[in-house]
Design an enzyme around this catalytic site. Structure first.
Site, PDB file in Angstrom:
ATOM      1  N   HIS A  16       0.687  -1.250   0.045  1.00  0.00           N
ATOM      2  CA  HIS A  16       0.142  -0.085   0.018  1.00  0.00           C
ATOM      3  C   HIS A  16       0.770   1.340   0.012  1.00  0.00           C
ATOM      4  O   HIS A  16       0.271   2.358  -0.224  1.00  0.00           O
ATOM      5  CB  HIS A  16      -1.231   0.007   1.182  1.00  0.00           C
ATOM      6  CG  HIS A  16      -2.256  -0.985   0.831  1.00  0.00           C
ATOM      7  ND1 HIS A  16      -2.415  -1.320  -0.484  1.00  0.00           N
ATOM      8  CD2 HIS A  16      -2.522  -2.107   1.669  1.00  0.00           C
ATOM      9  CE1 HIS A  16      -3.460  -2.225  -0.450  1.00  0.00           C
ATOM     10  NE2 HIS A  16      -3.419  -2.827   0.703  1.00  0.00           N
ATOM     11  N   HIS A  49       2.959  -8.146  -3.171  1.00  0.00           N
ATOM     12  CA  HIS A  49       2.147  -9.014  -4.053  1.00  0.00           C
ATOM     13  C   HIS A  49       2.329  -8.226  -5.292  1.00  0.00           C
ATOM     14  O   HIS A  49       1.791  -7.221  -5.676  1.00  0.00           O
ATOM     15  CB  HIS A  49       0.701  -8.858  -3.724  1.00  0.00           C
ATOM     16  CG  HIS A  49      -0.279  -9.751  -4.409  1.00  0.00           C
ATOM     17  ND1 HIS A  49      -1.513  -9.969  -3.962  1.00  0.00           N
ATOM     18  CD2 HIS A  49      -0.126 -10.466  -5.286  1.00  0.00           C
ATOM     19  CE1 HIS A  49      -2.117 -10.777  -4.898  1.00  0.00           C
ATOM     20  NE2 HIS A  49      -1.248 -10.957  -5.819  1.00  0.00           N
ATOM     21  N   ARG A  51       0.740  -8.118  -8.490  1.00  0.00           N
ATOM     22  CA  ARG A  51      -0.544  -8.496  -9.120  1.00  0.00           C
ATOM     23  C   ARG A  51      -0.563  -8.375 -10.775  1.00  0.00           C
ATOM     24  O   ARG A  51       0.360  -7.462 -11.332  1.00  0.00           O
ATOM     25  CB  ARG A  51      -1.475  -7.568  -8.558  1.00  0.00           C
ATOM     26  CG  ARG A  51      -1.928  -7.676  -7.210  1.00  0.00           C
ATOM     27  CD  ARG A  51      -3.103  -6.917  -6.756  1.00  0.00           C
ATOM     28  NE  ARG A  51      -4.107  -7.368  -7.124  1.00  0.00           N
ATOM     29  CZ  ARG A  51      -5.399  -8.187  -6.785  1.00  0.00           C
ATOM     30  NH1 ARG A  51      -5.146  -8.372  -5.170  1.00  0.00           N
ATOM     31  NH2 ARG A  51      -6.321  -8.522  -7.042  1.00  0.00           N
ATOM     32  N   ARG A  55      -1.208  -3.183 -10.134  1.00  0.00           N
ATOM     33  CA  ARG A  55      -2.172  -2.017  -9.678  1.00  0.00           C
ATOM     34  C   ARG A  55      -1.235  -1.193  -8.510  1.00  0.00           C
ATOM     35  O   ARG A  55      -1.400  -0.274  -7.973  1.00  0.00           O
ATOM     36  CB  ARG A  55      -3.436  -2.311  -9.091  1.00  0.00           C
ATOM     37  CG  ARG A  55      -3.235  -3.189  -7.767  1.00  0.00           C
ATOM     38  CD  ARG A  55      -4.783  -3.260  -6.955  1.00  0.00           C
ATOM     39  NE  ARG A  55      -5.655  -4.188  -7.797  1.00  0.00           N
ATOM     40  CZ  ARG A  55      -6.506  -4.765  -7.520  1.00  0.00           C
ATOM     41  NH1 ARG A  55      -6.818  -4.712  -6.140  1.00  0.00           N
ATOM     42  NH2 ARG A  55      -7.203  -5.632  -8.094  1.00  0.00           N
ATOM     43  N   GLU A  76       4.297 -12.647  -2.999  1.00  0.00           N
ATOM     44  CA  GLU A  76       3.039 -13.268  -3.339  1.00  0.00           C
ATOM     45  C   GLU A  76       2.521 -13.004  -4.669  1.00  0.00           C
ATOM     46  O   GLU A  76       2.946 -12.258  -5.455  1.00  0.00           O
ATOM     47  CB  GLU A  76       1.867 -12.451  -2.482  1.00  0.00           C
ATOM     48  CG  GLU A  76       1.879 -12.533  -1.186  1.00  0.00           C
ATOM     49  CD  GLU A  76       0.931 -11.710  -0.372  1.00  0.00           C
ATOM     50  OE1 GLU A  76       0.227 -10.864  -0.968  1.00  0.00           O
ATOM     51  OE2 GLU A  76       0.981 -11.865   0.784  1.00  0.00           O
ATOM     52  N   THR A 107      -6.951  -9.833  -1.762  1.00  0.00           N
ATOM     53  CA  THR A 107      -7.186 -11.407  -2.158  1.00  0.00           C
ATOM     54  C   THR A 107      -8.255 -11.703  -1.181  1.00  0.00           C
ATOM     55  O   THR A 107      -8.289 -11.510   0.107  1.00  0.00           O
ATOM     56  CB  THR A 107      -5.789 -12.090  -1.506  1.00  0.00           C
ATOM     57  OG1 THR A 107      -4.938 -11.340  -1.985  1.00  0.00           O
ATOM     58  CG2 THR A 107      -5.710 -13.635  -1.830  1.00  0.00           C
ATOM     59  N   GLU A 157       0.388 -20.461   4.152  1.00  0.00           N
ATOM     60  CA  GLU A 157       0.003 -19.377   4.874  1.00  0.00           C
ATOM     61  C   GLU A 157      -1.438 -19.496   5.143  1.00  0.00           C
ATOM     62  O   GLU A 157      -2.180 -19.477   4.438  1.00  0.00           O
ATOM     63  CB  GLU A 157       0.402 -18.318   4.192  1.00  0.00           C
ATOM     64  CG  GLU A 157       0.062 -16.920   4.865  1.00  0.00           C
ATOM     65  CD  GLU A 157       0.457 -15.263   4.328  1.00  0.00           C
ATOM     66  OE1 GLU A 157       1.421 -15.557   3.640  1.00  0.00           O
ATOM     67  OE2 GLU A 157      -0.137 -14.533   4.440  1.00  0.00           O
ATOM     68  N   HIS A 197      -3.614 -11.940   6.893  1.00  0.00           N
ATOM     69  CA  HIS A 197      -4.725 -11.222   5.988  1.00  0.00           C
ATOM     70  C   HIS A 197      -5.763 -10.507   7.169  1.00  0.00           C
ATOM     71  O   HIS A 197      -6.281 -11.351   7.711  1.00  0.00           O
ATOM     72  CB  HIS A 197      -5.385 -12.030   5.097  1.00  0.00           C
ATOM     73  CG  HIS A 197      -6.180 -11.252   3.987  1.00  0.00           C
ATOM     74  ND1 HIS A 197      -7.137 -10.616   4.070  1.00  0.00           N
ATOM     75  CD2 HIS A 197      -5.623 -11.266   2.538  1.00  0.00           C
ATOM     76  CE1 HIS A 197      -7.453  -9.966   2.768  1.00  0.00           C
ATOM     77  NE2 HIS A 197      -6.564 -10.364   2.070  1.00  0.00           N
TER      78      HIS A 197
HETATM   79  N1  PXP Z   1      -0.917 -12.554   3.271  1.00  0.00           N
HETATM   80  C1  PXP Z   1      -1.534 -12.646   1.845  1.00  0.00           C
HETATM   81  C2  PXP Z   1      -1.564 -13.765   1.476  1.00  0.00           C
HETATM   82  C3  PXP Z   1      -2.291 -11.549   1.308  1.00  0.00           C
HETATM   83  O1  PXP Z   1      -2.715 -11.657   0.232  1.00  0.00           O
HETATM   84  C4  PXP Z   1      -2.164 -10.332   1.891  1.00  0.00           C
HETATM   85  C5  PXP Z   1      -2.909  -8.940   1.125  1.00  0.00           C
HETATM   86  O2  PXP Z   1      -1.860  -8.679   0.131  1.00  0.00           O
HETATM   87  C6  PXP Z   1      -1.611 -10.018   3.487  1.00  0.00           C
HETATM   88  C7  PXP Z   1      -1.038 -11.360   3.933  1.00  0.00           C
HETATM   89  C8  PXP Z   1      -1.579  -8.780   4.037  1.00  0.00           C
HETATM   90  O3  PXP Z   1      -3.119  -8.558   4.367  1.00  0.00           O
HETATM   91  P1  PXP Z   1      -3.360  -7.269   5.101  1.00  0.00           P
HETATM   92  O4  PXP Z   1      -2.783  -6.120   4.304  1.00  0.00           O
HETATM   93  O5  PXP Z   1      -4.955  -7.336   5.120  1.00  0.00           O
HETATM   94  O6  PXP Z   1      -2.667  -7.188   6.286  1.00  0.00           O
END
Ligand code: PXP
Length: 251
Positions: A16, A49, A51, A55, A76, A107, A157, A197
């Site tokens: 982010h 990640h 993507r 993005r 990721e 995700t 995970e 997540h």
């Molecule tokens: N783990 C995985 C596999 C994810 O896809 C994400 C989001 O990219 C996260 C952890 C981190 O999630 P959050 O940003 O909600 O903490």
């Protein structure tokens, strides 16, 4: 005397930071600079990640993170062949396969491992042969954990989203129990257990207290807190919460 639990590792997801950059198509803020601050705050790895729609994170970010950062990078990604080839060439310490839909905000669920097993198997083999540890992002469901293990991966995970989003005590308890059971099952199959997540500074404690979990990957809550206190401090606070929980201090 009971043996002390091993310390738990924090993977800071800096996607982010790149989301903010892409919002204005500028060159800042830089996710690599963010990763350096997270490192100073106690991050044990950096997660991004890549993507399919690029993005937020781009190939150039991943390349710089892998080359410049003195921390393992967890990439990721989906099974997209272009991204798999990129991962193979850049060799992050770890990749974690996640499902990906263009329209989703983030995700949404774990991988359908049993459905995708035939596609996953050769790719897991290929990346493992390149010296990359491979993890699969799975819902905390026994059959999925077992199917993931059969593919010869290094880690699962566990998807903590349902737990983090549950609002009433009964469903929270139920979802936490599912995470604990899946973590025990994965460990008994010889897998390293990661989770993540949707976790924030409150919901992290009970998940961090699950002894089999060795790494939590957290992004949105840390980057959001960083807007007010800076990324180094936001990372330090999260790490402290995790450590306290490990030492038995779950509120
Ligand atoms: N783990 C995985 C596999 C994810 O896809 C994400 C989001 O990219 C996260 C952890 C981190 O999630 P959050 O940003 O909600 O903490």
């Amino acid at each position: 005397m009971a043996a002390a639990l091993p310390m738990i590792r924090l993977g800071v997801n800096v996607d982010h930071v790149a989301t903010l950059r892409e919002a204005r198509q500028t060159v800042y803020p830089d996710p690599v600079a963010a990763a350096c601050l997270a490192l100073r705050g106690g991050a044990d790895n950096i997660t991004v990640h890549l993507r399919e729609d690029r993005r937020h994170i781009r190939e150039s970010d991943v390349t710089r993170l892998v080359r410049e950062l003195p921390l393992p990078v967890n990439l990721e990604m989906s099974l997209n062949p272009v991204i798999v080839e990129f991962a193979e060439s850049i060799r992050p310490a770890e990749v974690c396969f996640v499902p990906e839909r263009r329209a989703e905000r983030t995700t949404e669920s774990g991988l359908a491992v049993r459905l995708l097993a035939d596609r996953l198997f050769p790719v897991v083999q290929r990346l493992s042969e390149a010296g990359i540890r491979v993890a699969l992002f799975v819902d905390p469901v026994d059959d999925e954990v077992a199917a993931a293990s059969a593919l010869g991966i290094h880690a699962v995970e566990l998807h903590t989203g349902a737990y983090a989003e549950s609002r009433d005590a009964a469903s929270r308890a139920h979802r936490l129990e599912r995470l604990s059971t899946a973590a025990r099952r994965a460990r008994s199959l010889g897998l390293a257990v990661h989770a993540g997540h949707g976790l924030d500074y409150d919901s992290v404690a009970r998940v961090a207290a699950i002894p089999e979990i060795e790494t939590l990957n957290i992004g949105h809550a840390i980057v959001s807190r960083a807007v007010f206190v800076g990324l180094e401090e936001a990372t330090r606070l999260m790490k402290e919460r995790m450590r306290d929980a490990r030492r038995g201090g779950v509120p």
